[in-house]
Scaffold this active site. Structure first.
Site, PDB file in Angstrom:
ATOM      1  N   ALA C 515      -8.466  -5.177  -2.699  1.00 36.04           N
ATOM      2  CA  ALA C 515      -8.418  -6.213  -1.657  1.00 36.04           C
ATOM      3  C   ALA C 515      -7.962  -5.631  -0.326  1.00 36.04           C
ATOM      4  O   ALA C 515      -8.600  -5.840   0.710  1.00 36.04           O
ATOM      5  CB  ALA C 515      -7.509  -7.358  -2.097  1.00 36.04           C
ATOM      6  N   GLY C 727      -0.709  -5.318  -2.907  1.00 36.00           N
ATOM      7  CA  GLY C 727      -1.469  -5.627  -4.121  1.00 36.00           C
ATOM      8  C   GLY C 727      -0.949  -6.862  -4.833  1.00 36.00           C
ATOM      9  O   GLY C 727       0.236  -7.163  -4.812  1.00 36.00           O
ATOM     10  N   GLY C 729      -2.886  -8.211  -8.019  1.00 32.66           N
ATOM     11  CA  GLY C 729      -3.397  -8.409  -9.379  1.00 32.66           C
ATOM     12  C   GLY C 729      -2.542  -7.806 -10.464  1.00 32.66           C
ATOM     13  O   GLY C 729      -2.361  -8.383 -11.526  1.00 32.66           O
ATOM     14  N   GLU C 730      -1.996  -6.626 -10.208  1.00 32.88           N
ATOM     15  CA  GLU C 730      -1.266  -5.934 -11.277  1.00 32.88           C
ATOM     16  C   GLU C 730       0.168  -6.449 -11.412  1.00 32.88           C
ATOM     17  O   GLU C 730       0.706  -6.550 -12.500  1.00 32.88           O
ATOM     18  CB  GLU C 730      -1.218  -4.426 -10.995  1.00 32.88           C
ATOM     19  CG  GLU C 730      -2.553  -3.777 -10.651  1.00 32.88           C
ATOM     20  CD  GLU C 730      -3.302  -3.253 -11.859  1.00 32.88           C
ATOM     21  OE1 GLU C 730      -2.941  -3.605 -12.993  1.00 32.88           O
ATOM     22  OE2 GLU C 730      -4.259  -2.485 -11.661  1.00 32.88           O
TER      23      GLU C 730
END
Lengths: 327, 166, 763
Positions: C515, C727, C729-730
């Site tokens: 992203a 970030g 997602g993780e």
């Protein structure tokens, strides 16, 4: 799946005749049969679809008994207002089983013929030894990963757990299977593996389940099905229990009690020793605990499933407390 | 030799002729033979719910249903629940509004399950929605939004039915 | 008739960066019209089914395919005897061994469930049934089933992963308060709802592969190198991916098999990996064990951390699951030591699964810190705040942004942490023991160059084009928002085209790097497109703006006009029309100016060669989170249910909070599964994963998940990315499992140090 032919039966007599043929299998909801055909456990040559036979899906609840047609869907029975009222444990055992999609497919007759989830049974390509699949070939579960295997009714030939819920409730309330030419109590319908684990029920070639009947009882009316599992939903039982309780008019002394266990035995397991220890006694915490422990009489653990021997009596006790108003 | 049979399946209100082996499941018939790929294959063994569609209005798993079994019955798939003019079903709208999906692979099954869940009367509370939507696994973890979408759509549908009755 | 009122979809600001635009491609997904890899209508396709090994180690002596070949519809059987003529491809970093053949169907079996044979037939049913007729004769060899196998080694020490500062052993020995414990996690699996698989077709020397891909360009390179064809000859098509979670970032041996079969047959081949085969066709998260020793002063100042970790790997590749990844950066500590080992076992090489490294690492350190809190009789929140890391003690660099303190305090406030009673077993509701726990999480900001193309078309549409992918993270949505805002057009005008290796290259959708990287590229491209439009409008002889005397123009809501509001104003298509152009196309990338050659670009899009880690600049850049969990543990049965959860995140600026919240919850839910349900069960006799299906490998159902409140405490971090995000997602999964384990301890007084926390561990 191996290729097969498909025939629709229009009458139960058609189905019986067709089912006499070697290699044929009766198809109703398909949730067990097709699953096992995909695993390579079942390899029928011919499927006889009975799901379009009319008049076999009735549910009637009378004064003395309830009758349920073999083709009634699990969901229909689970949501039936009179089953919910008169046999709450039966309704609960169904609504706590599988998922609504599967309950909309699976029939009551087919549910009684549901087969074990033993991973060794379900993987013939890897585990050639399975006495249930191939009599005399051995048991791969022994010495394997056994967390979900049975502790009651096992033998040196097989430790596979009976996976279902409904039959546990049926066994508790003395339900009877109608095979057309004969009727068999559900408790006797299921067989312990002994040295012939390939025989799971007494059903004979050409016999088709027509329906079941469940005698009415005060215990059935005041009943519950308690299912304990790792996941909140959509999972087989680590241990489950169907309990029905009738107290004397004094509201203290146990007049009648029915207890059957699921998830821990090779067949739906009636816990008569527990029942006997309770009848005639006032339901106290001590009485419940000591009786519940009897549910595991004769239990044998195989490695990873030892916890079931601890768990099942606690499940029995909880259900008894709930019904007895001690919770 | 393969034993092909001829079937005519009623899918989304339309007759679909089909020549398949008897062992072909409804799921494979839809995806491989009828170009109706909206119904998804997640496990092919009755464990995930991605292949949920309706047979005679009831939600079932098409991976454990033979195509031959449903001849003569009405099959509805995700392609068949929007209006003829493309108007989205209330459940579809609610899924978009509440972001009740991410990768989208379990979504057709979730939506078909949700439509049935509401129709069955099993959307009465969040707890009931959760339990009756538990046959549809979502690995992206959209469960909170799915519950919100089903709750919302159930309200919309109930209001619509009330308006219709009035 | 039923009339459904149209819903309001929020305000116009939804279409800009930071807006809550609904999922851009959503309508395709809710109508069944999103086409996934195995759903492309490919003419004349044949179907391949894999046959996998049923032994853990040994050699294939012979394959008897005669019955399979005689079965109806069978076209081809590929066995280890068939030389497919493939060469080993480069690894993720672009390193390629020379002249090393690649055998996707190997003669030497290295794990149970390794693909050995493929059967290709006219229909999937025929191939599947014929596959059962394959008879493989093996010569078995001794195997190591898992890291607990007595035959397993203590593992190879990975020097590159050793981290030391201060004198941890000495400081630990001198610490007045110490705890030491071993924490273990089992094998865990991705279980994306879309199983792996592909359709492959050749047109002469041109190969098209329809396959779910987290990285279209990287996978195209895999295939090109395996088959010895130019990269430009391979096209990976992957506009929709049914979940990946780390499993779909690289081409896998079965892919080579399908492509080789298509070549041999001269017709397209579709290979669907069955659900059970998904458990061994690629690796999940490795099993881990780690020992953590903490030393502290009596008032709770952390003095030393000693970490010794090990994870399983395969017998043919060293793949570490870095249990020391989060350990050094969560707390202020002057003395630190971490070592990691890999233990070879007969299993498929493990892979990256959501929050790789950081996830099991946080399970260790965040469990240990609470053990220390109890040893000190100190509130776990207070202990965490007391040892708050003012900078990155590992790199010595300042944080770019670190709002973990705010995550802890605001999360605690929302959760009601202050009402907690500290003693274990002190909160209950009937038979339910209630416990509260905290777990912190982190994930590094990883960046990679990316490229994008923007096309402004005469029909009024604006296309944003990139080979980047969307597997549910929201790439389509945020790129539409980014382009609309930067270009000055309405979101309704924008189309986003993704998921094809023929399109401009991008970072992998992994490590939470996509992203931030791709929005940067699209932002740059959109700005360039806007400037080009303005330049043309000001300078083209046919442009009505030429004579306005303006030195710049504004583009807003799809119209170009003079900033003052006077003079001409027209839509972009009208401008194109007067300029006599059909379209305007602009491509940009975020590679440095001195790395713009064709080979630089190829390497950037197809390897990890230009990926930048979190401390490659002047600061240390990470996402952060704090999870607050309430569990209810049945006192008799030991069953644990998460009943309430609040998670606060610092992920910088959120490009679309609606998408982000979904991703955070998704990570959290996977963490709940990890904590309570998920465990690959390995038969010690043949190293077979016996719960290789979603009925036996349990992932959470809807019923297992309570309402999860997520809070953003981040601020834009423009060092981390062009648009200020970090970030997303993780990080969501990281810290969930320890938060639950800590809550279970608080509820029951039992410390479970091996996941999952199943009922028998609490009875």
């Amino acid at each position: 799946m191996r290729d097969f032919s498909y025939t629709r039966a229009t009458t139960i007599e058609d189905a019986r005749q067709a089912a006499l043929q070697a290699g044929s299998a009766i198809l109703a909801g398909g949730t067990t049969l097709l699953d096992l055909a995909k695993c390579g456990v079942n390899e029928p040559d011919e499927l006889i679809d009975i799901s379009h036979i009319r008049g076999l899906d009735g549910i009637s609840v009378g004064e003395s008994e309830a009758s349920i047609g073999a083709l009634a869907k699990m969901s229909a029975v689970a949501d039936h207002p009179l089953i919910l009222k008169v046999y709450p444990a039966v309704a609960q055992s169904l609504s706590l089983a599988a998922s609504q999609q599967l309950r909309n497919m699976a029939t009551i007759g087919g549910n009684l013929l549901q087969r074990t989830r033993c991973p060794y049974f379900r993987d013939p390509a890897t585990f050639s030894a399975c006495n249930k699949r191939e009599p005399g070939s051995g048991c791969s579960a022994l010495g394997g990963v056994t967390r979900n295997h049975a502790v009651l009714g096992t033998s040196e030939s097989c430790i596979a757990t009976y996976p279902g819920d409904l039959a546990v409730a049926l066994v508790a309330f003395d339900a009877v299977v109608d095979l057309g030419s004969r009727s068999v109590p559900v408790e006797e319908f299921f067989l312990e593996p002994g040295d012939r684990p390939e025989r799971e029920t007494v059903i004979a070639p050409g016999e088709v389940i027509i329906g079941i009947s469940i005698p009415a009882s005060a215990a059935a009316r005041n009943s519950t099905y308690l299912k304990v599992r790792d996941r909140q939903s959509y999972e087989f039982a680590a241990a489950s229990v169907a309990v029905g309780l009738e107290l004397e008019a004094d509201g203290r002394i146990v007049k009648d009690v029915r207890i059957a266990l699921g998830g821990v035995a090779t067949k739906p397991w009636r816990a008569r020793a527990v029942e006997q220890a309770l009848v005639g006694k006032a339901l106290t915490e001590e009485v419940i605990l000591s009786a519940a422990r009897l549910s595991m009489e004769g239990a044998v653990a195989h490695g990873g499933n030892h916890y079931k021997i601890e768990l099942a009596p606690r499940v029995v006790a909880r259900a008894l407390r709930t019904l007895g108003g001690l919770a | 030799m393969p034993r092909t049979i001829h079937l005519t399946l009623d899918i989304n209100g339309k007759a679909h002729p089909l020549d398949v082996e008897p062992r072909v499941t409804l799921l494979d018939a839809l995806r491989e033979h009828l170009d109706l790929t909206g119904t998804k294959k997640g496990c092919d063994q009755g464990q995930c719910g991605a292949c949920t569609c309706h047979v005679d209005g009831e939600r079932v798993l098409s991976c454990l249903t033979l195509a031959a079994q449903v001849e003569g019955r009405q099959v509805t798939t995700i392609e068949g629940i929007a209006g003829d003019d493309g108007t989205l079903h209330a459940v579809q709208k609610a899924f978009l509004e509440h972001d009740a999906f991410q990768c989208g692979y379990c979504t057709p099954g979730q939506i078909m399950s949700a439509v049935a869940c509401i129709r069955e009367g099993h959307a009465g509370s969040d707890a009931e929605i959760r339990e009756y939507m538990s046959g549809n696994l979502c690995r992206c973890g959209a469960y909170n939004s799915i519950v919100a979408a089903v709750r919302d759509a159930a309200t919309t549908i109930a209001a619509g039915q009330k308006a219709e009755a009035a | 008739m039923t009339i459904i009122e149209p819903r309001k979809h929020g305000s116009a600001a939804d279409g800009r960066v930071g807006g809550r635009l609904s999922r851009f491609e959503g309508e395709l997904k809710i109508t069944g019209n999103a086409t996934y890899a195995l759903e492309y209508p490919v003419e004349n396709v044949a179907h391949a089914v894999l046959v996998q090994s049923t032994i853990a180690a040994g050699r294939v002596v012979s394959v008897d395919a005669s019955k399979a070949l005689a079965a109806p519809g069978v076209l081809l059987v590929l066995t280890p005897e068939d030389d497919l003529g493939l060469m080993t491809a480069a690894d993720w970093f672009g390193n390629r061994p020379e002249n090393q053949p690649f055998h996707p169907l190997p003669k030497v079996v290295r794990y149970n469930g390794e693909s050995i044979v493929a059967v290709i037939a006219e229909s999937r049913e025929q191939a599947g049934e014929a596959a059962k007729l394959i008879r493989i004769t093996y010569e078995e060899a001794p195997a190591v089933a898992d890291m607990d196998d007595p035959k397993a080694s203590e593992g190879k020490l990975l020097d590159a992963m050793t981290v030391e500062w201060g004198d941890a052993e000495k400081a630990l020995a001198a610490s007045p308060v110490r705890i030491e414990a071993e924490y273990r996690t089992p094998r865990e699996y991705h279980v994306a709802m879309e199983p792996h698989g592909l359709t492959a077709g050749w047109d002469g020397e041109q190969l098209t592969v329809w396959e779910p891909s987290q990285w279209t360009h990287g996978m195209a390179r895999n295939y090109a190198e395996w088959f010895g064809i130019p990269l430009d000859n391979v096209r990976i098509v992957s506009p929709f991916i049914g979940g990946g979670f780390g499993s779909k970032g690289v081409a896998l041996p079965y892919g080579a098999v399908a492509v080789a079969a298509a070549k041999k047959l001269g017709r397209p081949v579709r290979l669907a990996v069955t659900r059970p085969q998904n458990f061994t066709s690629y690796g999940g998260r490795a099993a881990t064990r780690q020992t953590i020793s903490l030393g502290a002063s009596k008032d709770g100042v952390l003095l030393a951390i000693v970490h010794r970790g090990a994870s399983e790997t395969s017998v043919y590749m060293d793949y570490p699951e870095q249990t020391g990844a989060a350990t050094p950066i969560l707390y202020k500590v002057e003395n630190f030591s971490s070592q990691s080992r890999v233990v070879p076992v007969n299993a498929v090489t493990p892979g990256a699964l959501r929050g790789p490294g950081k996830n099991p690492s946080a399970y260790g350190i965040e469990s240990a810190i609470e053990e220390l809190a109890y040893k000190l009789a100190m509130d776990p929140l207070e202990l965490r705040l007391k040892n708050y890391a003012d900078h990155d003690y590992q790199s010595g660099k300042p944080w770019s942004t670190r709002r973990l303190r705010e995550a802890l305090t605001e999360g605690a406030e929302a959760f009601g942490w202050a009402r907690r009673s500290h003693e274990p077993r002190s909160m209950r509701d009937g038979k339910s023991l209630i416990g509260w726990g905290i777990g912190c999480g982190t994930f590094p900001v990883i960046r990679a160059p990316s490229s994008a193309m923007i096309r402004v078309l005469k029909n009024g549409r604006v296309e944003v084009v990139s080979g980047a992918i969307d597997m549910g993270q929201g790439t389509y949505t945020i790129l539409a928002q980014t382009a609309a805002e930067a270009l000055g057009v309405s979101i309704e005008q924008v189309d986003v085209v993704l998921g094809d290796s023929r399109l401009p290259g991008s970072a992998i959708a992994g490590g939470s790097m996509l992203a931030g990287s791709i929005t940067g590229a699209v932002h740059k491209t959109a700005n360039a497109a806007r400037e080009e439009i303005i330049g043309l409008a000001l300078n083209d002889p046919n442009s009505p703006f030429r004579d306005t005397g303006a030195n710049t123009l504004v583009v807003s809501e799809g119209r170009i006009s003079v900033a003052s509001g006077d003079g001409p104003s027209m839509t972009l298509p009208e401008l194109l029309s007067v300029l006599g152009r059909d379209e305007l196309e602009v491509t940009r990338n975020t590679l440095p100016d001195d790395a713009q050659s064709a080979s630089d670009r190829m390497n950037a899009w197809t390897s990890m060669g230009r990926v930048q880690g979190p401390t490659m600049g002047d600061t240390s850049m990470h996402s952060w989170c704090a999870h607050f969990v309430e569990v209810r543990v049945d006192e008799d049965f030991g069953t644990v249910r998460v009943s309430r959860m609040v998670s606060a995140f610092d992920c910088g600026r959120l490009y679309n909070p609606k998408m982000v919240e979904s991703q955070w919850r998704g990570g959290i839910i996977m963490g709940i599964g990890q904590a309570l349900l998920e465990e690959g069960l390995v038969d010690p006799r043949n190293a077979r994963t016996i719960n290789n299906n979603v009925g036996d490998y349990l992932v959470p159902t809807n019923s297992d998940i309570p309402d999860i409140q997520v809070i953003s405490v981040g601020v834009p971090d423009y060092e981390a990315s062009a648009l200020g995000g970090k970030g997303v997602g993780e990080v969501g999964i990281v810290g969930v499992a320890p938060a639950i384990a800590n809550a279970v301890f608080h509820a029951t007084g039992k410390r479970v140090r091996d996941l999952p926390i199943t009922l028998e561990k609490l009875m």
